[in-house]
Enzyme design. Structure first.
Site, short mmCIF file in Angstrom:
data_model
loop_
_atom_site.label_atom_id
_atom_site.label_comp_id
_atom_site.label_asym_id
_atom_site.label_seq_id
_atom_site.Cartn_x
_atom_site.Cartn_y
_atom_site.Cartn_z
N PRO A 28 15.71 -55.22 5.92
CG PRO A 28 16.06 -55.98 8.07
CD PRO A 28 16.08 -54.74 7.25
CG MET A 29 11.93 -55.15 2.66
SD MET A 29 11.83 -54.50 0.97
CE MET A 29 13.44 -55.00 0.34
CD GLN A 82 14.99 -55.71 11.40
OE1 GLN A 82 13.94 -56.17 10.99
NE2 GLN A 82 15.37 -54.45 11.16
CB CYS A 113 7.22 -54.06 12.72
SG CYS A 113 5.88 -54.98 11.93
CG HIS A 185 10.66 -45.82 7.68
ND1 HIS A 185 10.16 -47.00 7.16
CD2 HIS A 185 10.14 -44.83 6.92
CE1 HIS A 185 9.36 -46.71 6.14
NE2 HIS A 185 9.34 -45.40 5.98
CG ASN A 217 14.29 -47.01 5.82
OD1 ASN A 217 13.46 -47.61 6.51
ND2 ASN A 217 14.42 -47.26 4.54
N GLY A 218 13.67 -44.36 3.94
CA GLY A 218 12.37 -43.86 3.49
C GLY A 218 12.46 -43.11 2.18
CG ASP A 219 9.60 -41.68 0.48
OD1 ASP A 219 9.06 -42.81 0.55
OD2 ASP A 219 9.02 -40.64 0.80
NE ARG A 242 8.06 -48.73 0.69
CZ ARG A 242 7.34 -47.66 0.39
NH1 ARG A 242 6.22 -47.78 -0.29
NH2 ARG A 242 7.74 -46.46 0.78
#
EC number: 1.3.1.-
Length: 382
Positions: A28-29, A82, A113, A185, A217-219, A242
């Site tokens: 979710p973003m 979410q 967050c 993350h 999650n991450g990169d 992202r």
């Protein structure tokens, strides 16, 4: 053509009763993962696509804007929502509302967050430090949703900062509280989105939590990143944030690599223009043309990243206000320009690391079950 293929032997990922194949989740973003963007991404590949974060208080109070955000395509399944919350009672009411009114098929809980306006009230990535309160919130959601077959998953960060890691406790508590999966993350709240994600933490969590899936999650900016994360960490699936900004075809690449097929080459500028136009159509359908095209502006730099598009034309793209105007601008692009090599890599705002703002005395007692005051925010996003 990127000849990356997956040779992973992990069993198929399931979130409760829902198979997730390939094992890929759209994170979710805020302001991004609305129904239009999710549909655009789903057109490229399967997986689990999560809507923008919804706050529990706003949902149970039936805030009109919040109810507008709880929108899914008729063919979108499972419908994944979410929730952000800090109060077990409000979380229970929100989860019951989702179940009773059939609003979603899967609930994810946000404890990741890092935004200061959230952490300074004890919410988001600050909350897992309060172990007992964290467990009460997870159990409340599970108690409300599980009997109806709606799985609850939990997403969190490594911790507040390097001195206060919480992820192993959070994973254990979520597992014991009935969560169907957890996602980590690999950054602390202090890092925000800067630096590199610590995939070794994801590996440690995967060793620590054994009875439910662990997602990393991450990169993840390419299909190769996804398969490398799973190989290096032993996680059961990946969460993409992202990396798909201005690149919804990343889900096509992920679909291919997990099927053992070659990853297609990046699209030339003409194909990117078609994707951008499709995104505009979906936003106009969802929000109306004027509002939808205004929303599209935030995506322009990501779509055009690395391509030889002059600053004056980029500026005009950033002010687009209608489909006809967009068509005129797209016609000025050279469709044969190949996808640039330097368009891969980190996307979106990375920002810089910084001290996490917390409520006074927050770190004094991790066993304190008191619901943080005024942290039950009434806005969405995060």
């Amino acid at each position: 053509m990127e000849r990356v293929t997956a040779t992973l032997t992990k069993p198929a990922l399931r979130i409760g009763p829902h198979p997730v194949d390939p094992p890929v989740v759209l994170a979710p973003m805020a302001g991004i993962t609305n129904v239009a963007f999710r549909r655009l991404c789903r057109e490229y590949g399967a997986g689990l696509y999560v809507c923008e974060m919804i706050t529990t208080r706003a949902l149970v109070e039936r805030d009109p804007k919040t109810l507008e955000m709880v929108a899914f395509d008729p063919d979108e399944h499972p419908r994944s929502m979410q929730l952000y919350g800090v109060d077990p009672q409000t979380m229970y009411r929100a989860a019951r509302m989702i179940v009773d009114e059939g609003l979603a098929d899967h609930i994810d809980m946000n404890f990741g967050c890092p935004v200061p306006k959230v952490t300074r009230k004890g919410g988001g990535s600050a909350l897992p430090y309060k172990r007992r309160l964290f467990g009460e919130i997870v159990r409340a959601a599970v108690r409300a949703a599980e009997p109806a077959g709606v799985p609850v998953t939990v997403k969190f960060r490594v911790g507040i900062d390097d001195e206060h890691h919480t992820y192993l406790d959070a994973g254990r508590i979520a597992e014991e509280s009935g969560a169907a999966a957890v996602a980590l993350h690999g950054r602390t709240a202090a890092q925000r989105y800067s630096g590199q994600a610590d995939w070794s933490a994801i590996a440690r969590l995967a060793e620590h939590v054994r009875t439910i899936p662990v997602l990393g999650n991450g990169d993840i900016f390419s299909a190769a990143d996804a398969t490398r994360m799973m190989r290096e960490t032993g996680c059961d699936g990946v969460v993409v944030g992202r990396g798909c900004l201005g690149r919804p075809w990343l889900f096509r690449d992920l679909q291919a690599v997990f099927a053992g097929e070659p990853v297609p080459p990046g699209p030339p500028l003409g194909e990117v223009a078609q994707v951008l136009r499709r995104h505009a159509e979906l936003l106009a359908e969802h929000m109306g043309e004027q509002k939808g095209l205004r929303d599209l502006r935030k995506h322009m730099a990501q779509y055009l990243r690395g391509f030889p598009v002059g600053s004056e034309l980029r500026h005009r793209f950033g002010l687009v206000s209608g489909l006809g105007e967009l068509d005129d601008l797209l016609a000025e692009l050279d469709p044969d320009v190949p996808f640039p090599d330097d368009a891969d890599g980190p996307r979106g705002r990375q920002g810089s690391a910084g001290k996490v703002v917390l409520p006074e005395g927050w770190l004094d007692d991790p066993e304190d079950e008191t619901v943080p005051a005024a942290a039950e925010i009434d806005h969405n996003g995060g």
